[in-house]
Write an enzyme that holds these catalytic residues in place. Structure first.
Site, mmCIF file in Angstrom:
data_model
loop_
_atom_site.group_PDB
_atom_site.id
_atom_site.type_symbol
_atom_site.label_atom_id
_atom_site.label_comp_id
_atom_site.label_asym_id
_atom_site.label_seq_id
_atom_site.Cartn_x
_atom_site.Cartn_y
_atom_site.Cartn_z
ATOM 1 C CE LYS A 114 -4.394 -1.659 1.811
ATOM 2 N NZ LYS A 114 -5.439 -1.531 2.823
ATOM 3 C CE LYS A 159 -5.235 -8.049 -2.602
ATOM 4 N NZ LYS A 159 -5.947 -7.713 -1.476
ATOM 5 C CE LYS A 164 -12.693 -4.885 0.056
ATOM 6 N NZ LYS A 164 -12.802 -4.298 1.382
HETATM 7 P P1 TYM Z 1 -10.596 -6.583 3.160
HETATM 8 O O1 TYM Z 1 -11.758 -5.688 3.368
HETATM 9 O O2 TYM Z 1 -9.485 -6.126 2.297
HETATM 10 O O3 TYM Z 1 -11.086 -7.960 2.566
HETATM 11 C C1 TYM Z 1 -12.101 -8.730 3.183
HETATM 12 C C2 TYM Z 1 -11.730 -10.194 3.133
HETATM 13 O O4 TYM Z 1 -11.617 -10.623 1.773
HETATM 14 C C3 TYM Z 1 -10.352 -11.245 1.549
HETATM 15 N N1 TYM Z 1 -9.917 -10.965 0.172
HETATM 16 C C4 TYM Z 1 -9.764 -11.903 -0.767
HETATM 17 N N2 TYM Z 1 -9.904 -13.225 -0.729
HETATM 18 C C5 TYM Z 1 -9.670 -13.916 -1.880
HETATM 19 N N3 TYM Z 1 -9.306 -13.343 -3.043
HETATM 20 C C6 TYM Z 1 -9.136 -12.001 -3.124
HETATM 21 N N4 TYM Z 1 -8.759 -11.450 -4.266
HETATM 22 C C7 TYM Z 1 -9.366 -11.219 -1.950
HETATM 23 N N5 TYM Z 1 -9.300 -9.898 -1.673
HETATM 24 C C8 TYM Z 1 -9.650 -9.766 -0.380
HETATM 25 C C9 TYM Z 1 -9.435 -10.654 2.590
HETATM 26 O O5 TYM Z 1 -8.349 -11.516 2.881
HETATM 27 C C10 TYM Z 1 -10.373 -10.480 3.785
HETATM 28 O O6 TYM Z 1 -10.443 -11.678 4.541
HETATM 29 N N6 TYM Z 1 -7.880 -6.145 7.346
HETATM 30 C C11 TYM Z 1 -9.018 -6.829 6.772
HETATM 31 C C12 TYM Z 1 -10.309 -6.591 7.517
HETATM 32 C C13 TYM Z 1 -10.237 -6.817 8.992
HETATM 33 C C14 TYM Z 1 -10.294 -8.079 9.633
HETATM 34 C C15 TYM Z 1 -10.202 -7.807 11.020
HETATM 35 C C16 TYM Z 1 -10.420 -9.385 9.146
HETATM 36 C C17 TYM Z 1 -10.101 -5.874 9.947
HETATM 37 N N7 TYM Z 1 -10.103 -6.471 11.186
HETATM 38 C C18 TYM Z 1 -10.218 -8.840 11.966
HETATM 39 C C19 TYM Z 1 -10.428 -10.429 10.106
HETATM 40 C C20 TYM Z 1 -10.343 -10.146 11.488
HETATM 41 C C21 TYM Z 1 -9.197 -6.354 5.322
HETATM 42 O O7 TYM Z 1 -8.698 -5.350 4.940
HETATM 43 O O8 TYM Z 1 -10.041 -7.082 4.566
#
Ligand code: TYM
Length: 325
Positions: A111, A193, A196
């Site tokens: 990032k 990957k 979003k």
């Molecule tokens: P975030 O919002 O980026 O993504 C949400 C979840 O989706 C997964 N993910 C993917 N899985 C498969 N293929 C992809 N291309 C892909 N892109 C995203 C991410 O691994 C995630 O599980 N930091 C976290 C959110 C968070 C969190 C937490 C998660 C904050 N606190 C505590 C678990 C426990 C995040 O940015 O996810």
């Protein structure tokens, strides 16, 4: 009962990677576990964001949880910033987290590169806030995609360090990542990957129209030969599409390869587009329903925050006692 915690940021466009790798697993887990699913708005503001659109994004994530089949009477759905204990615990955990551990985080490095040095301290401390989210609820298992595994591992390290310094306080959580599908790749650049925040044709959003789905799948990057075979190293494009097909159809990849043997990419892509259009229809319909009745989602989020706060306050009481605060 085993305790589950996970979350999604209300940023960008939630896509089929987020759903297949994570949210779909939550739905299965809620049958046999105590689940807490968070909308992590404090994480989303660590990069530049559209201030006016934030509340709308939060509602959108809530409607995705509900449309996926998360049952708010069983599982807790809430917004991180409505439970202030998350920031209190994050601050305290910051005081035992080595600077070097945060510097090593892959997501921070990626990032920072994208932001070209325009990085705030919140982005650097992001994994500590995430550790706080998880530890606050005495979580046993954290289901995430591949890219968040390192952050959950850091949460484990922090929990162990806290327990050894101040006495047993936190459960040390396990991470759960799918064997196939933990990293859904971009449709246009299948070695990256699905993200979003990348340009539109690279991903399928959960609310995409049938026309958008057909167009994006039709133009998805495939490989130079015509064979429908799973081989992520040599054929990353078609392997990614096969993974998506397999997870939506709940069919093994081997069976899909057989079904499309000798049929060529066009016929496979057309079947995949049909499948996605069908499987994403409930998301489009539910969203239209929720948009007409915003109070419904607001009530679920308020109830969820009240339930989450109770657990969070209990943990914080313990933490303050052992730290002599
Ligand atoms: P975030 O919002 O980026 O993504 C949400 C979840 O989706 C997964 N993910 C993917 N899985 C498969 N293929 C992809 N291309 C892909 N892109 C995203 C991410 O691994 C995630 O599980 N930091 C976290 C959110 C968070 C969190 C937490 C998660 C904050 N606190 C505590 C678990 C426990 C995040 O940015 O996810």
């Amino acid at each position: 009962m085993q305790k589950i915690f996970s979350g999604v940021q209300p940023s960008g466009n939630i896509h089929i990677g987020n759903y297949l790798a994570v949210i779909k697993q939550w739905v299965a887990l809620q049958e046999k576990s105590d689940c807490i699913f968070c909308i992590v708005d404090w994480h989303a503001i660590t990069v530049p964001y559209e201030v006016k659109a934030l509340q709308q994004k939060i509602k959108e994530v809530a409607s995705i949880y509900l449309a996926s089949g998360i049952n708010p009477e069983k599982s807790v759905i809430f917004v991180q910033s409505q439970v202030k204990e998350h920031s209190e615990l994050a601050w305290l955990l910051n005081t035992i987290t080595p600077f070097g551990d945060l510097q090593r985080m892959t997501q921070f490095k990626d990032k920072s590169k994208k932001l070209q040095g325009n990085v705030n301290a919140g982005l650097f401390n992001y994994p500590v806030l995430m550790a706080g989210d998880i530890l606050l609820y005495q979580t046993d298992l954290v289901p995430v995609g591949e890219d968040q595994k390192q952050h959950v591992e850091l949460a484990r390290t922090i929990a162990k360090k806290f327990n050894s310094k101040f006495g047993e306080t936190f459960k040390v959580p396990e991470v759960s990542v799918l064997k196939i599908g933990a990293k859904i790749m971009s449709l246009t650049e299948p070695l990256k990957k699905m993200s979003k925040s990348d340009p539109e044709p690279s991903r399928i959003g959960l609310f995409d129209t049938p026309e958008q789905i057909r167009k994006k799948i039709g133009s998805a990057t495939t490989d130079s030969d015509k064979e429908i075979k799973f081989n992520p190293k040599e054929k990353p494009g078609i392997s990614n599409l096969l993974t998506i097909y397999s997870l939506f159809a709940d069919k093994p990849i081997k069976d899909i390869e057989k079904e499309f043997q000798g049929k060529g990419y066009a016929s496979f892509k057309s079947a995949l587009a049909d499948l996605l259009i069908k499987k994403l229809e409930p998301f489009r319909n539910k969203k239209a329903e929720f948009d007409k009745n915003p109070e419904f989602i607001e009530k679920i989020l308020t109830d969820g925050a009240n339930r989450a706060r109770k657990i969070a306050q209990e943990t914080m009481q313990k933490v303050r006692t052992v730290m002599n605060l």
